[in-house]
Design a protein around this motif. Structure first.
Motif, PDB file in Angstrom:
ATOM      1  N   ALA A  93       0.923  -1.142  -0.037  1.00 58.30           N
ATOM      2  CA  ALA A  93      -0.017  -0.081   0.045  1.00 58.30           C
ATOM      3  C   ALA A  93       0.918   1.332   0.004  1.00 58.30           C
ATOM      4  O   ALA A  93       1.826   1.332   0.746  1.00 58.30           O
ATOM      5  CB  ALA A  93      -0.854  -0.067   1.334  1.00 58.30           C
ATOM      6  N   PRO A  94       0.456   2.203  -0.788  1.00 66.51           N
ATOM      7  CA  PRO A  94      -0.624   2.084  -1.817  1.00 66.51           C
ATOM      8  C   PRO A  94      -0.010   1.560  -3.076  1.00 66.51           C
ATOM      9  O   PRO A  94       0.840   2.115  -3.670  1.00 66.51           O
ATOM     10  CB  PRO A  94      -1.107   3.592  -1.975  1.00 66.51           C
ATOM     11  CG  PRO A  94       0.151   4.373  -1.757  1.00 66.51           C
ATOM     12  CD  PRO A  94       0.818   3.677  -0.589  1.00 66.51           C
ATOM     13  N   THR A 240     -12.670  -9.393  -0.395  1.00 66.31           N
ATOM     14  CA  THR A 240     -13.896  -9.069  -0.131  1.00 66.31           C
ATOM     15  C   THR A 240     -14.481  -7.890  -1.321  1.00 66.31           C
ATOM     16  O   THR A 240     -13.777  -6.718  -1.250  1.00 66.31           O
ATOM     17  CB  THR A 240     -14.164  -8.412   1.316  1.00 66.31           C
ATOM     18  OG1 THR A 240     -13.799  -9.511   1.971  1.00 66.31           O
ATOM     19  CG2 THR A 240     -15.639  -8.383   1.291  1.00 66.31           C
ATOM     20  N   TRP A 241     -15.730  -8.193  -1.835  1.00 65.07           N
ATOM     21  CA  TRP A 241     -16.396  -7.298  -2.916  1.00 65.07           C
ATOM     22  C   TRP A 241     -17.515  -6.825  -2.397  1.00 65.07           C
ATOM     23  O   TRP A 241     -18.347  -7.512  -1.689  1.00 65.07           O
ATOM     24  CB  TRP A 241     -16.265  -7.891  -4.285  1.00 65.07           C
ATOM     25  CG  TRP A 241     -15.171  -8.104  -4.991  1.00 65.07           C
ATOM     26  CD1 TRP A 241     -14.333  -9.414  -4.786  1.00 65.07           C
ATOM     27  CD2 TRP A 241     -14.335  -7.389  -5.725  1.00 65.07           C
ATOM     28  NE1 TRP A 241     -13.199  -9.150  -5.624  1.00 65.07           N
ATOM     29  CE2 TRP A 241     -13.373  -8.202  -6.008  1.00 65.07           C
ATOM     30  CE3 TRP A 241     -14.532  -6.127  -6.395  1.00 65.07           C
ATOM     31  CZ2 TRP A 241     -12.189  -7.415  -7.104  1.00 65.07           C
ATOM     32  CZ3 TRP A 241     -13.548  -5.518  -6.994  1.00 65.07           C
ATOM     33  CH2 TRP A 241     -12.542  -6.285  -7.429  1.00 65.07           C
ATOM     34  N   THR A 242     -17.855  -5.367  -2.625  1.00 63.58           N
ATOM     35  CA  THR A 242     -19.387  -5.270  -2.261  1.00 63.58           C
ATOM     36  C   THR A 242     -19.996  -4.579  -3.752  1.00 63.58           C
ATOM     37  O   THR A 242     -19.150  -3.627  -4.309  1.00 63.58           O
ATOM     38  CB  THR A 242     -19.482  -4.103  -1.218  1.00 63.58           C
ATOM     39  OG1 THR A 242     -20.782  -3.820  -0.919  1.00 63.58           O
ATOM     40  CG2 THR A 242     -18.689  -2.891  -1.437  1.00 63.58           C
ATOM     41  N   TYR A 243     -21.234  -4.495  -3.809  1.00 61.87           N
ATOM     42  CA  TYR A 243     -21.736  -3.953  -5.146  1.00 61.87           C
ATOM     43  C   TYR A 243     -22.159  -2.425  -4.539  1.00 61.87           C
ATOM     44  O   TYR A 243     -22.909  -2.320  -3.613  1.00 61.87           O
ATOM     45  CB  TYR A 243     -22.845  -4.682  -5.557  1.00 61.87           C
ATOM     46  CG  TYR A 243     -23.589  -4.222  -6.877  1.00 61.87           C
ATOM     47  CD1 TYR A 243     -22.883  -4.219  -7.803  1.00 61.87           C
ATOM     48  CD2 TYR A 243     -24.986  -3.874  -6.620  1.00 61.87           C
ATOM     49  CE1 TYR A 243     -23.574  -3.515  -9.278  1.00 61.87           C
ATOM     50  CE2 TYR A 243     -25.900  -3.404  -7.868  1.00 61.87           C
ATOM     51  CZ  TYR A 243     -24.840  -3.184  -8.859  1.00 61.87           C
ATOM     52  OH  TYR A 243     -25.465  -2.740 -10.237  1.00 61.87           O
ATOM     53  N   GLU A 244     -21.674  -1.553  -5.490  1.00 58.38           N
ATOM     54  CA  GLU A 244     -22.213  -0.283  -5.266  1.00 58.38           C
ATOM     55  C   GLU A 244     -22.712   0.552  -6.569  1.00 58.38           C
ATOM     56  O   GLU A 244     -21.960   1.243  -7.122  1.00 58.38           O
ATOM     57  CB  GLU A 244     -20.960   0.785  -4.851  1.00 58.38           C
ATOM     58  CG  GLU A 244     -20.234  -0.016  -3.329  1.00 58.38           C
ATOM     59  CD  GLU A 244     -19.126   1.035  -3.011  1.00 58.38           C
ATOM     60  OE1 GLU A 244     -18.534   1.777  -3.731  1.00 58.38           O
ATOM     61  OE2 GLU A 244     -18.496   0.758  -1.764  1.00 58.38           O
ATOM     62  N   ASN A 252     -11.012  -4.650   0.698  1.00 58.60           N
ATOM     63  CA  ASN A 252      -9.738  -4.663   1.350  1.00 58.60           C
ATOM     64  C   ASN A 252      -8.815  -4.415   0.454  1.00 58.60           C
ATOM     65  O   ASN A 252      -7.531  -5.037   0.569  1.00 58.60           O
ATOM     66  CB  ASN A 252      -9.724  -5.823   2.164  1.00 58.60           C
ATOM     67  CG  ASN A 252      -9.940  -7.198   1.176  1.00 58.60           C
ATOM     68  OD1 ASN A 252     -10.596  -7.124   0.236  1.00 58.60           O
ATOM     69  ND2 ASN A 252      -9.365  -8.443   1.997  1.00 58.60           N
ATOM     70  N   THR A 253      -8.754  -3.375  -0.437  1.00 58.24           N
ATOM     71  CA  THR A 253      -7.847  -3.343  -1.474  1.00 58.24           C
ATOM     72  C   THR A 253      -6.573  -2.367  -0.918  1.00 58.24           C
ATOM     73  O   THR A 253      -6.923  -1.714   0.250  1.00 58.24           O
ATOM     74  CB  THR A 253      -8.490  -2.264  -2.675  1.00 58.24           C
ATOM     75  OG1 THR A 253      -7.401  -2.088  -3.531  1.00 58.24           O
ATOM     76  CG2 THR A 253      -8.873  -1.164  -2.052  1.00 58.24           C
ATOM     77  N   HIS A 254      -5.607  -2.643  -1.385  1.00 56.44           N
ATOM     78  CA  HIS A 254      -4.307  -1.927  -1.155  1.00 56.44           C
ATOM     79  C   HIS A 254      -3.994  -1.065  -2.044  1.00 56.44           C
ATOM     80  O   HIS A 254      -2.962  -0.268  -1.980  1.00 56.44           O
ATOM     81  CB  HIS A 254      -3.263  -2.651  -0.938  1.00 56.44           C
ATOM     82  CG  HIS A 254      -3.358  -3.874   0.110  1.00 56.44           C
ATOM     83  ND1 HIS A 254      -3.663  -3.866   1.333  1.00 56.44           N
ATOM     84  CD2 HIS A 254      -3.371  -5.465  -0.197  1.00 56.44           C
ATOM     85  CE1 HIS A 254      -3.805  -5.017   1.929  1.00 56.44           C
ATOM     86  NE2 HIS A 254      -3.693  -5.730   0.948  1.00 56.44           N
ATOM     87  N   ASP A 258      -7.341   7.121  -5.066  1.00 61.56           N
ATOM     88  CA  ASP A 258      -7.815   7.841  -6.351  1.00 61.56           C
ATOM     89  C   ASP A 258      -7.456   6.669  -7.490  1.00 61.56           C
ATOM     90  O   ASP A 258      -7.232   7.058  -8.580  1.00 61.56           O
ATOM     91  CB  ASP A 258      -7.079   9.107  -6.345  1.00 61.56           C
ATOM     92  CG  ASP A 258      -5.477   8.826  -6.342  1.00 61.56           C
ATOM     93  OD1 ASP A 258      -4.851   7.824  -5.865  1.00 61.56           O
ATOM     94  OD2 ASP A 258      -4.836  10.083  -6.760  1.00 61.56           O
ATOM     95  N   ASP A 259      -6.895   5.507  -7.271  1.00 62.33           N
ATOM     96  CA  ASP A 259      -6.360   4.696  -8.528  1.00 62.33           C
ATOM     97  C   ASP A 259      -6.851   3.330  -7.994  1.00 62.33           C
ATOM     98  O   ASP A 259      -5.999   2.353  -8.420  1.00 62.33           O
ATOM     99  CB  ASP A 259      -4.811   4.658  -8.204  1.00 62.33           C
ATOM    100  CG  ASP A 259      -4.054   4.424  -9.498  1.00 62.33           C
ATOM    101  OD1 ASP A 259      -4.815   4.092 -10.544  1.00 62.33           O
ATOM    102  OD2 ASP A 259      -2.866   4.211  -9.346  1.00 62.33           O
ATOM    103  N   GLN A 260      -8.047   3.080  -7.713  1.00 63.54           N
ATOM    104  CA  GLN A 260      -8.824   1.800  -7.494  1.00 63.54           C
ATOM    105  C   GLN A 260      -9.505   1.259  -8.763  1.00 63.54           C
ATOM    106  O   GLN A 260      -9.827   1.889  -9.692  1.00 63.54           O
ATOM    107  CB  GLN A 260      -9.798   1.785  -6.415  1.00 63.54           C
ATOM    108  CG  GLN A 260      -9.236   2.322  -5.158  1.00 63.54           C
ATOM    109  CD  GLN A 260     -10.335   2.019  -4.038  1.00 63.54           C
ATOM    110  OE1 GLN A 260     -11.153   1.276  -4.007  1.00 63.54           O
ATOM    111  NE2 GLN A 260     -10.037   2.720  -2.909  1.00 63.54           N
ATOM    112  N   PHE A 261      -9.228  -0.091  -8.757  1.00 63.65           N
ATOM    113  CA  PHE A 261      -9.972  -0.683  -9.998  1.00 63.65           C
ATOM    114  C   PHE A 261     -11.349  -1.183  -9.320  1.00 63.65           C
ATOM    115  O   PHE A 261     -11.635  -2.183  -8.668  1.00 63.65           O
ATOM    116  CB  PHE A 261      -9.278  -2.068 -10.232  1.00 63.65           C
ATOM    117  CG  PHE A 261      -9.831  -2.974 -11.412  1.00 63.65           C
ATOM    118  CD1 PHE A 261      -9.271  -2.535 -12.665  1.00 63.65           C
ATOM    119  CD2 PHE A 261     -10.768  -3.847 -11.256  1.00 63.65           C
ATOM    120  CE1 PHE A 261      -9.516  -3.638 -13.725  1.00 63.65           C
ATOM    121  CE2 PHE A 261     -11.228  -4.431 -12.453  1.00 63.65           C
ATOM    122  CZ  PHE A 261     -10.692  -4.393 -13.694  1.00 63.65           C
ATOM    123  N   LEU A 262     -12.375  -0.557 -10.327  1.00 68.54           N
ATOM    124  CA  LEU A 262     -13.870  -0.786 -10.021  1.00 68.54           C
ATOM    125  C   LEU A 262     -14.389  -1.743 -11.088  1.00 68.54           C
ATOM    126  O   LEU A 262     -14.211  -1.465 -12.249  1.00 68.54           O
ATOM    127  CB  LEU A 262     -14.592   0.579 -10.184  1.00 68.54           C
ATOM    128  CG  LEU A 262     -14.186   1.562  -8.886  1.00 68.54           C
ATOM    129  CD1 LEU A 262     -15.194   2.893  -9.321  1.00 68.54           C
ATOM    130  CD2 LEU A 262     -14.277   1.051  -7.621  1.00 68.54           C
TER     131      LEU A 262
END
Length: 350
Positions: A93-94, A240-244, A252-254, A258-262
């Motif tokens: 991280a990050p 773990t994933w959640t639908y948004e 629990n991404t690292h 501002d640089d996440q994979f959705l």
């Protein structure tokens, strides 16, 4: 005598008028047509047959997302798919660059932890990392699109197998690589992907094969509600994933905020895992994901899950999916693939 002469004159006038009318009736409106000749019949000029509009050219799609380009644009590039091996522990991280990836594959490594194979093609970013070592598991992950790997290195046995599979790879010391002095080793190795990609730039643009069987969302079976997913690789790691709303987010991404994979889609493949034949420096046996054969699959998209089966004829083949005996498509968009061990892992959908 006057009445008789007047009557005779009247008769002469009637005959003259009758003769004149007959002469006029025999004349044509066309001055070139002789008197007494029937005028030629003129047929109406037919209206021109409307020309059918040519069908628009089909729009090309990106091989790693299935997304369509603007009409007339090409998805062929003068570089191959670039696959970077990224650390996936808290020490990473990050993470940088995940937000620019087209597709990500998560695989098991030693100690029950996981590592990421981040695929870049439609967009080649700048700084990406931390860069870590490759595994023999990567052959079945990378070979289907003839990708080039970006890695910190590998064990000699792995290098021989990667080379034997014809996969190109670049490690520390290659163009673009650098160490971030603000981090501790081995989690401080990064690369400027735009620079590393120059090492495999070609004169002719080419398009790799589709990584997954892309298709329209409307072709997906309805499935059942699924707003959360826990993919457990071992006692040591669960993703773990959640639908948004429209996408799934890794809770629990690292990755940097501002640089996440959705993910538009999360695809879970239950896979066999063997032994790579050596141990890591800490003495842990190194596992090898065997991405060929067949197994169970789950496809999560737009808050629902479809139960399916996956198959792959060889390490170099592309993945095929079937549900209810019919071919299953993956909706176009960004996909995260979880390669969960079928024997030791578990999956929970909620």
């Amino acid at each position: 005598m006057r009445p008789h002469r007047a009557r005779s004159r009247a008769v002469s006038l009637v005959l003259a008028a009758t003769t004149a009318s007959l002469v006029l009736a025999g004349c044509s409106d066309d001055p070139a047509t002789p008197a007494g000749t029937a005028a030629p019949t003129t047929s109406a000029t037919p209206s021109p047959t409307p020309t059918a509009e040519p069908a628009p050219e089909p729009r090309e799609t990106w091989p790693l997302t299935g997304l369509k380009l603007e009409r007339g644009k090409s998805s062929a590039r003068k570089h191959p798919v670039m696959v970077l091996k990224m650390d996936n522990t808290s020490s990473s991280a990050p993470q940088r660059g995940l937000g620019s990836a087209d597709l990500v594959v998560e695989e098991l490594v030693e100690g029950g932890l996981t590592r990421l194979a981040a695929f870049f093609y439609s967009d080649i970013p700048g700084t990406v990392g931390p860069v870590r070592s490759m595994r023999s598991s990567d052959i079945g992950i990378v070979q289907p699109v003839d990708g080039a790997m970006v890695t910190s290195g590998a064990a000699p046995i792995t290098i021989r197998r990667i080379q034997g599979a014809g996969i190109r790879f670049f490690g520390e010391g290659s163009r673009g690589f650098f160490r971030d002095s603000s981090r501790s080793a081995p989690y401080n190795l990064f690369t400027d992907m735009s620079e590393t990609t120059e090492l495999v730039r070609t004169k002719k643009a080419q398009r790799p094969a589709d990584y997954l069987p892309w298709g329209a969302r409307r072709k997906l079976p309805r499935g059942r509600p699924a707003t959360s997913l826990s993919a457990s690789f071992s006692y040591a790691h669960t993703t773990t994933w959640t639908y948004e709303g429209t996408t799934y987010r890794n809770v629990n991404t690292h990755a940097a905020a501002d640089d996440q994979f959705l993910a538009d889609t999360v695809l879970v493949l239950r896979v066999p895992v063997g032994d790579a034949g050596y141990r890591d420096p800490a003495g842990n046996p190194v596992p090898e994901t065997e991405l060929e054969g067949q197994g169970e699959a789950l496809l999560l998209h737009r808050g629902r899950v479809v139960t399916a089966r996956w198959s792959k004829a060889s390490l170099g083949s592309t993945i095929e999916l079937r549900a209810g005996g019919e071919k299953l498509v993956v909706p176009r968009g960004n996909t995260w693939i979880e390669l969960v061990p079928e024997a030791t892992g578990s999956v929970t959908v909620g």
